[in-house]
Scaffold this active site. Structure first.
Site, mmCIF file in Angstrom:
data_model
loop_
_atom_site.group_PDB
_atom_site.id
_atom_site.type_symbol
_atom_site.label_atom_id
_atom_site.label_comp_id
_atom_site.label_asym_id
_atom_site.label_seq_id
_atom_site.Cartn_x
_atom_site.Cartn_y
_atom_site.Cartn_z
ATOM 1 N N GLY A 53 0.754 -1.198 0.067
ATOM 2 C CA GLY A 53 -0.020 0.149 -0.084
ATOM 3 C C GLY A 53 0.996 1.141 -0.178
ATOM 4 O O GLY A 53 1.808 1.427 -0.807
ATOM 5 N N SER A 55 3.213 3.227 2.593
ATOM 6 C CA SER A 55 3.820 3.012 3.796
ATOM 7 C C SER A 55 3.711 4.433 4.909
ATOM 8 O O SER A 55 3.365 4.196 5.919
ATOM 9 C CB SER A 55 5.179 2.936 3.902
ATOM 10 O OG SER A 55 5.760 3.600 3.211
ATOM 11 N N CYS A 85 6.097 -5.424 0.226
ATOM 12 C CA CYS A 85 6.337 -4.095 -0.122
ATOM 13 C C CYS A 85 6.294 -2.930 0.646
ATOM 14 O O CYS A 85 7.075 -2.844 1.538
ATOM 15 C CB CYS A 85 5.273 -3.886 -1.355
ATOM 16 S SG CYS A 85 5.807 -2.668 -2.570
ATOM 17 N N ARG A 114 13.075 3.348 -0.150
ATOM 18 C CA ARG A 114 11.466 3.414 -0.478
ATOM 19 C C ARG A 114 11.768 3.755 -2.121
ATOM 20 O O ARG A 114 12.807 4.421 -2.498
ATOM 21 C CB ARG A 114 10.630 4.643 0.047
ATOM 22 C CG ARG A 114 10.523 4.060 1.448
ATOM 23 C CD ARG A 114 9.456 5.229 1.906
ATOM 24 N NE ARG A 114 8.485 5.282 1.201
ATOM 25 C CZ ARG A 114 7.484 6.528 0.971
ATOM 26 N NH1 ARG A 114 8.205 7.797 1.252
ATOM 27 N NH2 ARG A 114 6.463 6.721 0.345
ATOM 28 N N HIS A 184 4.838 -8.557 -4.688
ATOM 29 C CA HIS A 184 3.540 -9.096 -4.014
ATOM 30 C C HIS A 184 3.369 -10.356 -4.501
ATOM 31 O O HIS A 184 2.530 -10.551 -5.304
ATOM 32 C CB HIS A 184 2.699 -8.014 -4.573
ATOM 33 C CG HIS A 184 2.665 -6.571 -4.143
ATOM 34 N ND1 HIS A 184 2.067 -5.902 -3.303
ATOM 35 C CD2 HIS A 184 3.509 -5.803 -4.697
ATOM 36 C CE1 HIS A 184 2.442 -4.659 -3.081
ATOM 37 N NE2 HIS A 184 3.199 -4.388 -3.905
ATOM 38 N N GLU A 186 0.707 -12.073 -3.361
ATOM 39 C CA GLU A 186 -0.395 -12.062 -3.167
ATOM 40 C C GLU A 186 -1.171 -11.795 -4.434
ATOM 41 O O GLU A 186 -2.512 -12.074 -4.788
ATOM 42 C CB GLU A 186 -1.091 -11.211 -1.828
ATOM 43 C CG GLU A 186 -0.981 -10.023 -2.171
ATOM 44 C CD GLU A 186 0.329 -9.002 -2.154
ATOM 45 O OE1 GLU A 186 1.395 -9.945 -1.968
ATOM 46 O OE2 GLU A 186 0.197 -7.999 -2.206
#
Ligand code: GLN
Length: 216
Positions: A53, A55, A85, A114, A184, A186
């Site tokens: 998302g 941070s 992430c 980042r 990611h 997922e």
């Protein structure tokens, strides 16, 4: 306790980001997956996923929801946590290219940069070999992803980028019960990182169970 070993309760920090995908993946692996937004909910889980998302947003919301300090205490106390992430950024002890006031939960002895892959390659996909995961390379999706710029002695490097401008950059790590990936899993249907994490949660529960038996 026996039931929890069979079906550990794993939370997904549900303040912002791709929460649903993690919940769904964890459920297919036999975990009871629950969203976590409050300290009481955090206290009731055996492991926690910090999703991707933004941070900066997640950490501000965590602070506002009274979760930041409980999260630090939980990580310090050995709670297994997997950060993907933005979640990797949240677990890092040190961050670069972040607003000066951006806090983290910490726990992973790493320096994380980042948006490390640069503007031109905001998002890209790559095949990665991950240490300890059988079944060949993993198709990894990176979205404005961080990388691990430096890892402390206790940190096990699980994966690095191969080829291109970011060749050799560390994108998957483990330190004890903490796991973090820049990418990611997922989003791709490859459940191997989540399966590794569920194994870590089960092992941690088993350890706690035998420790409490010894004490009785
Ligand atoms: N760039 C985001 C951040 O700094 C992370 C991106 C992501 O989680 N997909 O928080």
């Amino acid at each position: 306790m026996t039931d929890r070993l069979g079906m550990p309760r794993i939370g997904v920090l549900a303040l912002q980001g791709d929460v649903r995908e993690h919940l769904a993946t964890l459920r297919t692996l036999g975990a009871e997956a629950v969203p976590v937004r409050r300290p009481e909910e955090l206290a009731a889980v055996d492991g926690l996923v910090l999703p991707g998302g933004e941070s900066t947003t997640i950490v501000k919301l965590a602070d506002r929801f009274g979760l930041l300090e409980p999260l630090r205490v939980a990580v310090h106390g050995g709670l297994p946590v997997y950060g993907s992430c933005a979640g990797m950024i949240l677990l890092a002890d040190r961050i670069l290219d972040a607003p000066p006031d951006q806090e983290t939960i910490g726990g992973l002895d790493v320096t994380v940069r980042r948006n490390a892959f640069g503007r031109q390659v905001d998002s890209f996909e790559s095949e990665l070999d991950l240490a300890g995961l059988e079944g060949g390379p993993m198709h990894a999706v990176f979205i404005r992803a961080p990388w691990v710029e430096k890892a402390g002695a206790e940190v096990e490097v699980l994966g690095r980028v191969v080829g291109g401008a970011a060749d050799g950059r560390i994108v998957a790590v483990r330190q004890g019960n903490l796991v973090a990936t820049s990418f990611h899993p997922e989003l791709t249907g490859d459940r191997r990182v989540h399966a590794l994490f569920v194994d870590i949660v089960r092992a941690h529960l088993a350890e706690q169970a035998s420790a409490s038996e010894e004490n009785t």
